[in-house]
Structures are given as C-alpha cells and as structure tokens.
Design a protein around this motif. Structure first.
Motif, PDB file in Angstrom:
ATOM      1  N   ILE A  54      37.175  34.632  47.645  1.00  0.00           N
ATOM      2  CA  ILE A  54      36.827  35.298  46.390  1.00  0.00           C
ATOM      3  C   ILE A  54      38.004  36.048  45.774  1.00  0.00           C
ATOM      4  CG2 ILE A  54      36.040  37.456  47.443  1.00  0.00           C
ATOM      5  CD1 ILE A  54      34.379  35.528  44.528  1.00  0.00           C
ATOM      6  N   HIS A  55      38.993  36.437  46.605  1.00  0.00           N
ATOM      7  CA  HIS A  55      40.155  37.141  46.065  1.00  0.00           C
ATOM      8  C   HIS A  55      40.904  36.286  45.047  1.00  0.00           C
ATOM      9  CE1 HIS A  55      41.717  34.764  49.432  1.00  0.00           C
ATOM     10  NE2 HIS A  55      42.876  34.781  48.825  1.00  0.00           N
ATOM     11  N   GLU A  56      40.702  34.974  45.111  1.00  0.00           N
ATOM     12  CA  GLU A  56      41.358  34.089  44.163  1.00  0.00           C
ATOM     13  C   GLU A  56      40.557  33.926  42.878  1.00  0.00           C
ATOM     14  OE1 GLU A  56      42.749  30.402  45.768  1.00  0.00           O
ATOM     15  OE2 GLU A  56      42.958  31.214  47.784  1.00  0.00           O
ATOM     16  N   LEU A  57      39.345  34.477  42.848  1.00  0.00           N
ATOM     17  CA  LEU A  57      38.463  34.276  41.702  1.00  0.00           C
ATOM     18  C   LEU A  57      38.147  35.559  40.952  1.00  0.00           C
ATOM     19  CD1 LEU A  57      35.917  31.842  43.414  1.00  0.00           C
ATOM     20  CD2 LEU A  57      37.636  31.224  41.717  1.00  0.00           C
ATOM     21  N   THR A  58      38.734  36.663  41.356  1.00  0.00           N
ATOM     22  CA  THR A  58      38.357  37.944  40.762  1.00  0.00           C
ATOM     23  C   THR A  58      39.323  38.435  39.688  1.00  0.00           C
ATOM     24  OG1 THR A  58      39.469  39.046  42.615  1.00  0.00           O
ATOM     25  CG2 THR A  58      37.088  38.717  42.790  1.00  0.00           C
ATOM     26  N   GLN A  59      40.414  37.729  39.481  1.00  0.00           N
ATOM     27  CA  GLN A  59      41.372  38.151  38.460  1.00  0.00           C
ATOM     28  C   GLN A  59      40.885  37.742  37.064  1.00  0.00           C
ATOM     29  OE1 GLN A  59      44.063  40.035  39.203  1.00  0.00           O
ATOM     30  NE2 GLN A  59      43.222  39.991  41.287  1.00  0.00           N
ATOM     31  N   HIS A 274      43.588  31.231  37.832  1.00  0.00           N
ATOM     32  CA  HIS A 274      42.722  32.003  36.936  1.00  0.00           C
ATOM     33  C   HIS A 274      42.508  31.340  35.574  1.00  0.00           C
ATOM     34  CE1 HIS A 274      43.859  34.680  40.090  1.00  0.00           C
ATOM     35  NE2 HIS A 274      45.032  34.988  39.564  1.00  0.00           N
ATOM     36  N   THR A 298      34.227  30.474  32.166  1.00  0.00           N
ATOM     37  CA  THR A 298      33.857  31.347  33.269  1.00  0.00           C
ATOM     38  C   THR A 298      32.703  32.233  32.811  1.00  0.00           C
ATOM     39  OG1 THR A 298      36.148  31.383  34.006  1.00  0.00           O
ATOM     40  CG2 THR A 298      34.691  33.085  34.878  1.00  0.00           C
ATOM     41  N   GLU A 303      30.288  33.514  38.220  1.00  0.00           N
ATOM     42  CA  GLU A 303      31.063  34.539  38.920  1.00  0.00           C
ATOM     43  C   GLU A 303      30.243  35.156  40.054  1.00  0.00           C
ATOM     44  OE1 GLU A 303      32.475  37.360  36.070  1.00  0.00           O
ATOM     45  OE2 GLU A 303      34.333  36.261  35.705  1.00  0.00           O
ATOM     46  N   LYS A 307      30.627  34.570  44.192  1.00  0.00           N
ATOM     47  CA  LYS A 307      30.867  35.772  44.980  1.00  0.00           C
ATOM     48  C   LYS A 307      29.878  35.913  46.131  1.00  0.00           C
ATOM     49  CE  LYS A 307      31.703  40.741  44.396  1.00  0.00           C
ATOM     50  NZ  LYS A 307      31.728  41.873  43.423  1.00  0.00           N
ATOM     51  N   TYR A 308      28.622  35.498  45.883  1.00  0.00           N
ATOM     52  CA  TYR A 308      27.573  35.730  46.881  1.00  0.00           C
ATOM     53  C   TYR A 308      26.956  34.403  47.345  1.00  0.00           C
ATOM     54  CZ  TYR A 308      27.897  40.506  45.110  1.00  0.00           C
ATOM     55  OH  TYR A 308      28.360  41.741  44.734  1.00  0.00           O
TER      56      TYR A 308
END
Length: 388
Positions: A54-59, A274, A298, A303, A307-308
């Motif tokens: 997820i760190h790659e999808l939060t920007q 991103h 997006t 999102e 994430k979940y």
C-alpha cells in the motif's frame, strides 16, 4: 341456584386485551437475518485477498501540465457496432491501415481516412480466442497476445501459428500485451497464470502477484520468464533506443522497465509511479512520447479496496452472488516523455475502460474493452491546454 348475569351487566366477563410481539420479531428478523447470513457467507467463503504494498499506492496521483478533461467533445466514432471490444490498435503507416483486436476473436483491418465515414472495415483473421495486444512484425506478419491461446504469429496470408503458451512449465492464462524489438525478439506479458480473462477481476481483488514478463526468441524458439511476481502486468512497449521494455502494472497504477541491453541488463525498476488511474496498454508514438491508456481514474472506492483486503473480499462475494461491480469512470490517455515525466492528459467523465491510445497524425485513436467502436480525437482542434 346460579344467578345469571344480564346482558350489559357489570359482572359480565370482559374480553382480555393482548398485545402481540410479532411486529418486533419481524423487524428483528428483517434486520438481523441478512447480517447473520452475510457474516456466515463471509466466514465460509474461501477467497482470501492479500495485503498489497500500500505504500506504493498512497501518494497523490501525477498531474500533467496540460489537459483536455472533456475529450469526448469533438471526438468521432469509427466503426460503430463493428468493432466490439477493440482492445488494442496497431497502425501500418505504409498501407494506412489499423489492425485491431476484437471481442469476437476477429482481428479487423480498418482504413484510416480523413473522414471516419469513409473508413472500410474488414474481418481479417479470427484467432478462435480473445486477442488482446498486437504488434506488426518486420516481415509483413502480425504478433498477437491472445488471452486464451497464447502468443500467436499471423502471416501476411492470414495463417495462424502458435509460438508459445507456457514458460517454466507454467501455462499462460491471460496473455496480454506484446511488442517487438529491432532484433526480432518478442516481449510480452502474461497478466496472470492463475486466472483467465473472464476471471480477471479476481486477480485484481486477490492482490497477489500472479503475472510475468516474458520474451520469445524466434530463432531459438525459446520462451524465457524475465520477471515474475508482478501485479497484473498489462501493456508493453520497447523503448526507442532498445535499452528496455516498459510495461504497465494495472492495480499498482504504475509502469516498470526491464533493461534488455547495457550495464543494467536484467535489472527491473520503476518507470512511472502514481499514475492518475489504472493503466492498460502503453504505446510509443515515434516522436518522444508514450501514450498510456487509463482504464479508470483513481477513485475513493478503489483506494479503500486496495488498502483493505476485507473490502476486496466483500466485493468478491458481491460479485459472486449478486453481480459485477461497475466502478470504472473518467477513463482517458496519459502522455509522458521518454523519462516518464507527465506531459498531457486526455480524459472525460463519460468514458470508462479505455484500453489503448495510439497517435496517428493529428489524432489519438482509442480502443476499449467495452465499446463497440474506436474513438478518434483530433488533438490539433481539441488540444490539451495548460491546467489552471
């Protein structure tokens, strides 16, 4: 002697009033039962999505300096009703003909004309499967990534030959994108070795890296897996200097590059991070830019889902027992330079699931996995303008 009571007498027995509790239990049943059933189904269902990186999808998503956010205005429809699910597009500049891969298995040829009404559409070859990506070869042939058949070669006379359908003893299940290098090596993707095309949403929801980047050597007829454990690798493009191949990872909203020459040969790294949507095919325009089709922007829905894992499981259960979730919107084409820096963005709120964008002359031709036509936009008349 028994004394009889007169009618109306105060000693007459009175009917007993009795309040029923059925309405309460009915409401309780209506409210609680579905929750209990849903909980039971959730617990018993064996589908277990994994955690995504997820760190790659939060920007925040990339933004281009120029945009056309209503690309449908002034667009034209090519081959209405005759090009169902025209997923990818390849253009033969010598003949002025577009080759496109359709849902019914046909690879169709379409003439490029000033007026779309003058275009002639021909059923050329039917693969018997579902052709997706395609590229023109160096000797009048066409190479096709067929989702169900594998990597195909189609001669100029229309003869179909299967080149490969497995690597490392593992069969392809979703052969997807394809491109060819100057030396004749064919690079392509197997988006999933676990799920077929009609099950692709399960690959996305499961969140596990089932994809591979592959190469096929036409001289040795060897198939090699260049990179494994990829998240739904999709479209692919060989760089103009032949140093690397760039490919899209759809759920990760990114493109990676794998070096095929030079000091970094065999090295895999990020090319674009991103993206403002989920990428499908990527095409080089021959003039310093890549055109990346974004199937959907997006959205908050995706999102949260990415994430979940439990939300993806709920979506999977809904899909299995109720019906498909339609959450794609605001599709378009994102243009980047050779270094992956954003240049232009063409999109529209009324578009969904565009799968390819190819620049031909002053137009962008857009294929889709759902529309029964190709969309053409004149970017000279309707250009991307500096964002406010």
């Amino acid at each position: 002697m028994t004394r009889k009571s007169k009618p109306g007498s105060s000693s007459s027995p009175k009917p007993t009033s009795r309040k029923t509790s059925w309405p309460f239990f009915t409401i309780l049943l209506i409210v609680v039962a579905p929750v209990l059933v849903a909980t039971l189904v959730y617990q018993l269902d064996s589908f277990e999505p994994a955690h995504l990186p997820i760190h790659e999808l939060t920007q925040p998503p990339l933004k281009a300096s120029k945009k056309n956010d209503h690309m449908l205005q002034g667009s034209e429809i090519l081959g209405r009703g005759q090009l169902k699910g025209a997923e990818d597009i390849a253009y033969d500049r010598k003949s002025g003909i577009i080759y496109t891969t359709c849902e019914d298995g046909w690879i169709k040829r379409v003439t490029v004309n000033d007026s779309v009404s003058d275009s002639v559409i021909e059923n050329w070859v039917n693969t018997g499967g579902r052709p997706l990506g395609l590229v023109l070869g160096h000797n009048n042939e066409v190479f096709v990534a067929d989702a169900y058949k594998g990597l195909l070669k189609i001669s100029g006379e229309g003869e179909v030959e299967l080149l490969t359908d497995e690597a490392d003893g593992i069969k392809f299940k979703l052969t997807d994108g394809v491109d060819i290098a100057d030396d004749g090596t064919i690079y392509f993707t197997d988006a999933s070795y676990t799920y077929h095309l009609h099950e692709f949403i399960w690959d996305i929801l499961e969140g596990k890296p089932h994809g591979r980047l592959l190469s096929y050597n036409p001289t040795t007829k060897e198939t090699e897996a260049l990179a494994r454990d990829l998240y739904f690798p999709n479209g692919i493009a060989v760089s103009p200097d032949q140093d690397f191949v760039a490919f899209c990872e759809t759920p990760m909203r990114s493109c990676r590059r794998y070096y095929i020459q030079g000091e970094k040969k065999g090295h895999l790294e990020k090319f674009i991070d991103h993206l403002p949507g989920m990428p499908d095919n990527i095409h080089y325009d021959g003039h310093g830019h890549y055109y990346i089709a974004l199937a959907s922007e997006t959205t908050a829905f995706w999102e949260l889902a990415f994430k979940y894992p439990f939300l993806r499981k709920l979506i999977g259960i809904f899909t299995k027992y109720v019906g498909e979730v339609h959450a794609a919107k605001c599709s378009g084409v994102f243009v980047v330079d050779l270094d992956g820096k954003p240049a232009e963005h063409y999109y529209d709120p009324g578009l969904a699931l565009l799968s390819s964008g190819v620049k031909i002359g002053n137009h962008i031709y857009c294929g889709s996995i759902v529309y029964p036509y190709i969309i053409r936009v004149d970017i000279e008349k309707h250009p991307a303008r500096a964002a406010a």
